[in-house]
Design a protein around this motif. Structure first.
Motif, mmCIF file in Angstrom:
data_model
loop_
_atom_site.group_PDB
_atom_site.id
_atom_site.type_symbol
_atom_site.label_atom_id
_atom_site.label_comp_id
_atom_site.label_asym_id
_atom_site.label_seq_id
_atom_site.Cartn_x
_atom_site.Cartn_y
_atom_site.Cartn_z
ATOM 1 N N PRO A 290 0.828 -1.214 0.000
ATOM 2 C CA PRO A 290 0.000 0.000 0.000
ATOM 3 C C PRO A 290 0.858 1.259 0.000
ATOM 4 O O PRO A 290 1.902 1.316 0.656
ATOM 5 N N PRO A 291 0.470 2.280 -0.749
ATOM 6 C CA PRO A 291 1.239 3.535 -0.809
ATOM 7 C C PRO A 291 1.083 4.328 0.484
ATOM 8 O O PRO A 291 0.093 5.047 0.670
ATOM 9 N N ALA A 292 2.062 4.229 1.365
ATOM 10 C CA ALA A 292 1.961 4.832 2.699
ATOM 11 C C ALA A 292 1.852 6.355 2.624
ATOM 12 O O ALA A 292 1.109 6.970 3.392
ATOM 13 N N ALA A 293 2.585 6.987 1.709
ATOM 14 C CA ALA A 293 2.577 8.445 1.630
ATOM 15 C C ALA A 293 1.194 8.969 1.253
ATOM 16 O O ALA A 293 0.675 9.913 1.884
ATOM 17 N N GLN A 294 0.564 8.348 0.243
ATOM 18 C CA GLN A 294 -0.763 8.802 -0.161
ATOM 19 C C GLN A 294 -1.796 8.562 0.936
ATOM 20 O O GLN A 294 -2.671 9.390 1.173
ATOM 21 N N LEU A 295 -1.686 7.416 1.606
ATOM 22 C CA LEU A 295 -2.624 7.121 2.685
ATOM 23 C C LEU A 295 -2.499 8.139 3.822
ATOM 24 O O LEU A 295 -3.503 8.591 4.389
ATOM 25 N N ALA A 296 -1.258 8.487 4.160
ATOM 26 C CA ALA A 296 -1.038 9.453 5.233
ATOM 27 C C ALA A 296 -1.613 10.818 4.870
ATOM 28 O O ALA A 296 -2.284 11.475 5.687
ATOM 29 N N ILE A 297 -1.379 11.267 3.627
ATOM 30 C CA ILE A 297 -1.909 12.567 3.190
ATOM 31 C C ILE A 297 -3.433 12.553 3.185
ATOM 32 O O ILE A 297 -4.089 13.502 3.627
ATOM 33 N N LEU A 298 -4.017 11.447 2.706
ATOM 34 C CA LEU A 298 -5.473 11.348 2.654
ATOM 35 C C LEU A 298 -6.070 11.350 4.058
ATOM 36 O O LEU A 298 -7.092 12.008 4.316
ATOM 37 N N ALA A 299 -5.443 10.631 4.988
ATOM 38 C CA ALA A 299 -5.929 10.603 6.366
ATOM 39 C C ALA A 299 -5.866 11.996 6.999
ATOM 40 O O ALA A 299 -6.811 12.425 7.684
ATOM 41 N N LEU A 300 -4.765 12.718 6.760
ATOM 42 C CA LEU A 300 -4.651 14.074 7.294
ATOM 43 C C LEU A 300 -5.696 15.002 6.680
ATOM 44 O O LEU A 300 -6.236 15.885 7.364
ATOM 45 N N ALA A 301 -6.004 14.801 5.390
ATOM 46 C CA ALA A 301 -7.026 15.623 4.744
ATOM 47 C C ALA A 301 -8.393 15.379 5.372
ATOM 48 O O ALA A 301 -9.161 16.326 5.605
ATOM 49 N N VAL A 302 -8.710 14.120 5.660
ATOM 50 C CA VAL A 302 -9.987 13.785 6.301
ATOM 51 C C VAL A 302 -10.059 14.415 7.691
ATOM 52 O O VAL A 302 -11.080 14.985 8.087
ATOM 53 N N LEU A 303 -8.965 14.309 8.451
ATOM 54 C CA LEU A 303 -8.942 14.883 9.795
ATOM 55 C C LEU A 303 -9.096 16.406 9.754
ATOM 56 O O LEU A 303 -9.814 16.993 10.569
ATOM 57 N N ALA A 304 -8.441 17.039 8.787
ATOM 58 C CA ALA A 304 -8.553 18.496 8.669
ATOM 59 C C ALA A 304 -9.977 18.910 8.307
ATOM 60 O O ALA A 304 -10.516 19.879 8.855
ATOM 61 N N ALA A 305 -10.592 18.166 7.379
ATOM 62 C CA ALA A 305 -11.973 18.477 7.000
ATOM 63 C C ALA A 305 -12.925 18.251 8.171
ATOM 64 O O ALA A 305 -13.862 19.031 8.391
ATOM 65 N N SER A 306 -12.687 17.185 8.934
ATOM 66 C CA SER A 306 -13.534 16.901 10.092
ATOM 67 C C SER A 306 -13.410 18.008 11.137
ATOM 68 O O SER A 306 -14.405 18.423 11.740
ATOM 69 N N TRP A 307 -12.193 18.475 11.352
ATOM 70 C CA TRP A 307 -11.983 19.559 12.314
ATOM 71 C C TRP A 307 -12.654 20.846 11.839
ATOM 72 O O TRP A 307 -13.311 21.543 12.602
ATOM 73 N N GLY A 308 -12.491 21.149 10.548
ATOM 74 C CA GLY A 308 -13.132 22.344 10.007
ATOM 75 C C GLY A 308 -14.640 22.248 10.053
ATOM 76 O O GLY A 308 -15.332 23.253 10.239
ATOM 77 N N GLY A 309 -15.185 21.032 9.897
ATOM 78 C CA GLY A 309 -16.629 20.845 9.907
ATOM 79 C C GLY A 309 -17.270 21.087 11.247
ATOM 80 O O GLY A 309 -18.493 21.280 11.336
#
Length: 493
Positions: free
Chosen positions: A210-229
């Protein structure tokens, strides 16, 4: 038996649940159901969990952690399938899921509970994605729509079974037992899969870690969106959403150039249909899942329903999804083009109706808005159920042979991403709309109105995407254009 009759028999429900396929169908649908039912059980018992072990400040993170872990598990499923095989992959995922359930059942504080939810998400995400990946391997192509409709229907089943099971345990103060109750199901699913699914095959092209870098960026994006929401302040909201968009852009740029990709390479090729199909399925799924988060709240606060009554009315949307998914899987090829295009139109119509009727209290005649709400929810769910399995079928047909497993497993990766981001933007619209007025009842009504205005954008965008040349081309290649099947039958006769 004539040729058309034989064709219908080979693609019908009896073929999916015949003697040679029933165990396989039960194993795959059981894995999908285990993940979905567990999600709704946990949501139902969480208030009881917090009352006993505390951790109210981490309440929302139970769902966030589970969805993120499910996303990681789903993304890793193609590598699991390539390196371990379906049989061992299912068994391993079931073991991880069981470990998570035991951790949740024995949790003494919320931190331990979150660890358990993470393990459940990893195991459940692998089971869910592997179920989609195996459709192409274990069923003949005429059975793909039926098999995908069966997997899609598990989400509707989960919204009926999950709250009922969780509510029963919570009512009797036995929330820990609700996590233990899913363990026997996981054991049966794992053992059945080990008995009927194929073992490890020779490693296919494109099998990678699994591409660890893409997964990490995607997870951080979800967390940022959740925090902003959460919408605690304008500054935090703007920072969270801006960060999420920047990270999402970074994810796409990295995916385009990376040798190891999270999604198939064709998903980023504008001339191919695969990326558009993923976008369509994700947008449709997010419409329903985002609405379901807030429906119980609005039904209780605006229409005075009890939690049980609100839960069952909210389940009408999933019932519509399930019924339509089963119906669409049996359509003839010349009607599938109409069905897949009708799905977003029905969902858009439902969201527009809910914009009007959800804030409407109805005065003395409180049943009038409730009847209209139930009709709109059934229509919205039916729109997604009508189109989603057919879009999944098109994904399987549009994928290249080298990335067939990744393309199938990525159906759930995309849905989980859409669910996470959709929930964040839905939460943002509700929170911002609630600040527009200081009166409590008016604030809730305004939040409901703007939620469904926001959600209406998703099926509206789907309608636009379906006018594109690449979508029309993949539908045409699949033989789904209206009248084509009839013309072929006439030529044969």
């Amino acid at each position: 038996m004539s040729a058309p009759d034989a064709s219908r028999a080979s693609s019908g429900w009896p073929a999916l649940f015949g003697r040679s396929k029933i165990a396989t169908s039960l194993a795959l649908s059981g894995g999908a159901a285990l993940h979905a039912v567990n999600l709704y059980i946990a949501i139902t018992v969480l208030p009881s969990v917090v009352r006993e072990i505390g951790g109210l400040d981490l309440y929302a993170w139970n769902t966030t952690v589970f969805v993120l872990a499910s996303l990681i598990g789903a993304a890793a499923s193609s590598a699991v399938l390539a390196h371990a095989g379906a049989r061992a992959g299912y068994a391993l995922a079931a073991v991880v899921f069981i470990a998570g359930a035991m951790a949740c059942a024995g949790a003494s504080d919320m931190v331990v509970m979150l660890v358990g939810r993470f393990l459940q998400g990893i195991g459940g995400g692998v089971l869910l994605a592997l179920a989609y990946a195996m459709v192409r391997r274990v069923y003949a192509e005429p059975l793909w729509p039926r098999a995908l409709a069966l997997l899609s229907a598990m989400w509707g089943l989960a919204t009926l079974v999950g709250p009922a099971v969780g509510g029963h345990f919570a009512e009797h103060g036995l929330w820990r037992a609700s996590f233990l109750a899913v363990i026997p199901v996981a054991v049966v699913v794992g053992l059945t899969a080990m008995a009927v699914l194929p073992g490890r095959e020779r490693e296919r092209p494109g099998a990678e870690t699994p591409p660890a870098a893409q997964l990490a960026i995607l997870a951080l994006a979800v967390l940022a969106a959740s925090w902003g929401g959460i919408g605690r302040s304008t500054g935090w909201t703007a920072a969270g959403m801006a960060t999420a968009l920047i990270l999402a852009g970074a994810f796409v740029r990295l995916e385009r150039t990376a040798s190891q990709k999270l999604l198939p390479a064709d998903a980023y090729d504008g001339s191919k249909a695969l990326g558009g199909l993923y976008a369509l399925s994700g947008l449709l799924a997010a419409t329903v899942t985002s609405a379901e988060i807030f429906l119980p709240l609005f039904l209780q606060e605006l229409h005075g329903l009890s939690p049980v009554e609100a839960g069952y009315i909210a389940a009408v949307m999933s019932a519509g999804w399930t019924a339509a998914a089963i119906f669409s899987s049996g359509l003839s090829a010349d009607r599938r083009s109409v069905a897949v295009r009708a799905g977003p139109v029905l969902s858009l119509t439902a969201m527009v109706v809910l914009v009007v009727v959800m804030p409407w209290r109805g005065g003395e005649d409180g049943w009038t808005p409730l009847v209209l709400i139930c009709g709109a929810l059934a229509l919205g769910g039916a729109g997604v159920g009508l189109a989603y399995p057919l879009l999944s079928t098109l994904v399987l047909r549009a994928a290249s042979a080298a990335e067939a497993d990744k393309a199938a497993a990525s159906i759930m990766t995309v849905q989980l991403c859409a669910t996470a981001f959709g929930a964040a933007f839905a939460g943002l619209s509700v929170n911002l709309a609630g600040t527009m007025t200081h009166e409590a009842g008016a604030s809730m009504a305004n939040s409901a109105r703007w939620l469904f205005i926001t959600l209406a954008a998703a099926p509206m965008l789907c309608c636009f995407l379906m006018t594109g040349a690449s979508f029309r081309q993949v539908v045409r290649r699949s033989g789904w254009e209206v009248g084509r099947s009839l013309m072929r039958r006439r030529k044969k006769s």
